[in-house]
Write a protein that holds these residues in place. Structure first.
Motif, mmCIF file in Angstrom:
data_model
loop_
_atom_site.group_PDB
_atom_site.id
_atom_site.type_symbol
_atom_site.label_atom_id
_atom_site.label_comp_id
_atom_site.label_asym_id
_atom_site.label_seq_id
_atom_site.Cartn_x
_atom_site.Cartn_y
_atom_site.Cartn_z
ATOM 1 N N LYS A 76 3.060 -0.324 10.698
ATOM 2 C CA LYS A 76 1.744 0.036 10.160
ATOM 3 C C LYS A 76 0.680 -0.899 10.739
ATOM 4 C CE LYS A 76 0.737 -3.744 8.054
ATOM 5 N NZ LYS A 76 1.461 -4.716 8.562
ATOM 6 N N GLU A 127 -6.015 -7.164 4.452
ATOM 7 C CA GLU A 127 -4.855 -8.059 4.491
ATOM 8 C C GLU A 127 -5.230 -9.441 3.950
ATOM 9 O OE1 GLU A 127 -6.856 -7.002 7.147
ATOM 10 O OE2 GLU A 127 -5.253 -6.853 8.631
ATOM 11 N N HIS A 128 -4.237 -10.174 3.553
ATOM 12 C CA HIS A 128 -4.341 -11.482 2.899
ATOM 13 C C HIS A 128 -4.953 -11.376 1.502
ATOM 14 C CE1 HIS A 128 -2.544 -14.099 5.806
ATOM 15 N NE2 HIS A 128 -3.183 -13.449 6.781
ATOM 16 N N VAL A 140 -5.061 -8.846 -0.262
ATOM 17 C CA VAL A 140 -4.170 -7.978 -1.033
ATOM 18 C C VAL A 140 -3.071 -8.786 -1.730
ATOM 19 C CG1 VAL A 140 -2.586 -7.396 0.887
ATOM 20 C CG2 VAL A 140 -2.938 -5.756 -0.966
ATOM 21 N N GLY A 177 2.219 -8.367 13.694
ATOM 22 C CA GLY A 177 1.265 -7.962 12.662
ATOM 23 C C GLY A 177 1.342 -6.479 12.370
ATOM 24 N N LEU A 178 2.405 -5.832 12.877
ATOM 25 C CA LEU A 178 2.511 -4.381 12.705
ATOM 26 C C LEU A 178 3.636 -3.997 11.738
ATOM 27 C CD1 LEU A 178 1.889 -3.377 16.441
ATOM 28 C CD2 LEU A 178 0.240 -3.356 14.567
ATOM 29 N N GLY A 179 4.071 -4.973 10.947
ATOM 30 C CA GLY A 179 5.002 -4.649 9.867
ATOM 31 C C GLY A 179 6.436 -4.422 10.291
ATOM 32 N N GLY A 187 3.782 -12.715 -0.629
ATOM 33 C CA GLY A 187 3.345 -11.480 0.023
ATOM 34 C C GLY A 187 3.030 -10.369 -0.971
ATOM 35 N N SER A 188 2.615 -9.230 -0.418
ATOM 36 C CA SER A 188 2.261 -8.058 -1.229
ATOM 37 C C SER A 188 3.172 -6.893 -0.846
ATOM 38 C CB SER A 188 0.812 -7.660 -0.939
ATOM 39 O OG SER A 188 0.756 -6.889 0.251
ATOM 40 N N MET A 210 2.260 -4.132 0.307
ATOM 41 C CA MET A 210 1.521 -3.216 1.192
ATOM 42 C C MET A 210 2.391 -2.680 2.333
ATOM 43 S SD MET A 210 -1.907 -3.995 3.404
ATOM 44 C CE MET A 210 -1.302 -5.553 4.042
ATOM 45 N N ASP A 211 3.018 -3.592 3.085
ATOM 46 C CA ASP A 211 3.753 -3.163 4.282
ATOM 47 C C ASP A 211 4.926 -2.251 3.940
ATOM 48 O OD1 ASP A 211 2.039 -5.033 5.352
ATOM 49 O OD2 ASP A 211 3.542 -5.918 6.681
ATOM 50 N N THR A 226 4.752 -14.090 9.284
ATOM 51 C CA THR A 226 3.799 -13.808 8.202
ATOM 52 C C THR A 226 3.774 -14.927 7.149
ATOM 53 O OG1 THR A 226 4.240 -11.471 8.546
ATOM 54 C CG2 THR A 226 3.186 -12.058 6.463
ATOM 55 N N GLY A 234 -2.867 -7.437 10.089
ATOM 56 C CA GLY A 234 -1.638 -8.095 9.644
ATOM 57 C C GLY A 234 -1.918 -9.552 9.341
ATOM 58 N N ALA A 235 -0.913 -10.381 9.535
ATOM 59 C CA ALA A 235 -1.035 -11.776 9.104
ATOM 60 C C ALA A 235 -1.970 -12.602 9.975
ATOM 61 C CB ALA A 235 0.349 -12.407 9.081
HETATM 62 O O1 PMV Z 1 1.804 -9.442 9.652
HETATM 63 P P1 PMV Z 1 2.350 -8.392 8.785
HETATM 64 O O2 PMV Z 1 2.538 -7.083 9.433
HETATM 65 O O3 PMV Z 1 3.585 -8.820 8.079
HETATM 66 O O4 PMV Z 1 1.252 -8.133 7.604
HETATM 67 C C1 PMV Z 1 1.038 -9.093 6.604
HETATM 68 C C2 PMV Z 1 -0.018 -8.656 5.625
HETATM 69 C C3 PMV Z 1 -0.451 -9.766 4.657
HETATM 70 O O5 PMV Z 1 -1.488 -9.215 3.825
HETATM 71 C C4 PMV Z 1 -1.014 -10.954 5.396
HETATM 72 C C5 PMV Z 1 0.699 -10.237 3.780
HETATM 73 C C6 PMV Z 1 1.160 -9.237 2.744
HETATM 74 O O6 PMV Z 1 2.325 -9.350 2.313
HETATM 75 O O7 PMV Z 1 0.379 -8.362 2.331
#
Ligand code: PMV
Length: 313
Positions: free
Chosen positions: A11, A17-18, A20, A85-87, A128-129, A131-132, A187, A269-270
């Motif tokens: 995703k 992000e953050h 959240v 940063g794309l999950g 973390g959240s 979201m991913d 992350t 992402g992160a």
């Molecule tokens: O970097 P990724 O794809 O894991 O995205 C992390 C998103 C954050 O908001 C930074 C952390 C989270 O768990 O929501």
């Protein structure tokens, strides 16, 4: 012998992000890059034909622990760069949870897989959240903590003092380009960096609240298909994320290179390394600009399906 094939998409985050992580709103879209795996029962834990240590694979260890400790071998292949940063780790957790649940005869409801995969991520990262894992399980597009039609509500996930209401959103007919810096960034440490900043600096909470506010405005821009407004909000979000300390020279370079040809651009992402996302109607020009600054560009296809599971006896 029963063999389960499962896949789940990566995703990107349009906004939020953050912030959240602290229960603020966020919007994410699943992309046409997936994590694929085939799982079957075996005498020992194996990954891609080699004996592997469960302790070194905490996401899988958590999921196996929640599903009767069944022993499996896993064949896997990812089209989502790790630490981009794309999950990618969420997609791994969703695909693995779906596969193990299918092998154990458990429910394959998206909500249950998203929750189990989130707990696996939390176990591995300690923070973390959801979201991913929610974006990966459901696919298409999701918003967290954004009010909307009751029919759009997918599920709620709570952890510690936060609750996230997850809703599906219509995937916008907009073009997004990803620019990967080629730098892997985990992350967990970036989320931890923001937490420390938040705990030591009163003004960090204002930034987090502002990101939440921008995300709500972005939701309105998405609903009205206003690319100019959405792009401006994305660029503003990038500045706020930079203040939080999660951007980098490489990310800033790719954002700046994209902006002359884009409505807006931001890290996604992160941060730390990983990728940027640009909203544009000149995707080829944005791709050239990203490549000229050393990034790896790709135009993402959105509106893709979430987790997919099939069984072969
Ligand atoms: O970097 P990724 O794809 O894991 O995205 C992390 C998103 C954050 O908001 C930074 C952390 C989270 O768990 O929501």
């Amino acid at each position: 012998m029963t063999e389960i094939s499962a896949s789940a998409p990566g995703k990107f985050v349009i906004l939020g992000e953050h912030a959240v992580v602290y229960g603020k709103p966020a919007i994410a879209l699943a992309i046409d890059r997936r994590f694929y795996m085939t799982v079957k029962r075996d005498d020992e834990f194996k990954i891609n034909g080699e004996a592997a240590d469960l302790k070194a694979n905490p996401h899988m260890r958590y999921i196996i622990g929640r599903n009767d400790m069944i022993s499996v071998s896993v064949q896997m292949d990812s089209k989502i760069p790790t630490g981009s940063g794309l999950g990618s780790s969420a997609a791994l957790s969703v695909a693995f949870s779906a596969a193990i649940r299918a092998l154990s005869g458990k429910s394959l409801k998206e909500a249950e897989v998203a929750e189990e995969a989130f707990e696996a991520e939390y176990f591995s990262q300690g923070r973390g959240s959801p979201m991913d894992t929610s974006a990966s399980a459901h696919g298409h597009g999701i918003a967290l903590n954004v009010s909307g039609k009751e029919d759009d509500r997918l599920w709620d996930i709570s952890k510690n003092e936060h609750t996230w209401n997850i809703s599906k959103i219509e995937v916008p007919a907009m073009t997004f380009v990803i620019g990967y810096t080629g730098i892997r960034a985990a992350t967990g440490p970036l989320v931890e960096k923001v937490r420390k900043y938040k705990d030591s600096n009163r003004f960090a909470l204002d930034i987090i609240n502002e990101i939440g506010q921008i995300t709500l405005e972005g939701m309105d821009a998405l609903r009205t298909n206003n690319v100019v407004e959405l792009g401006e909000l994305m660029t503003k979000d990038h500045k706020l994320l930079s203040i939080l300390g999660v951007s980098s020279n490489e990310l800033n370079k790719l954002v700046n290179a994209s902006l002359p040809y884009a409505y807006g651009a931001k890290l996604t992402g992160a941060g730390g390394g990983g990728s940027i996302v640009a909203l544009t109607d000149q995707p080829n020009k944005v791709c050239d600009a990203i490549a000229s600054r050393g990034g790896v560009p790709f135009i993402v296809k959105t509106g893709v399906e979430g987790m997919n599971v099939s069984k072969k006896e």
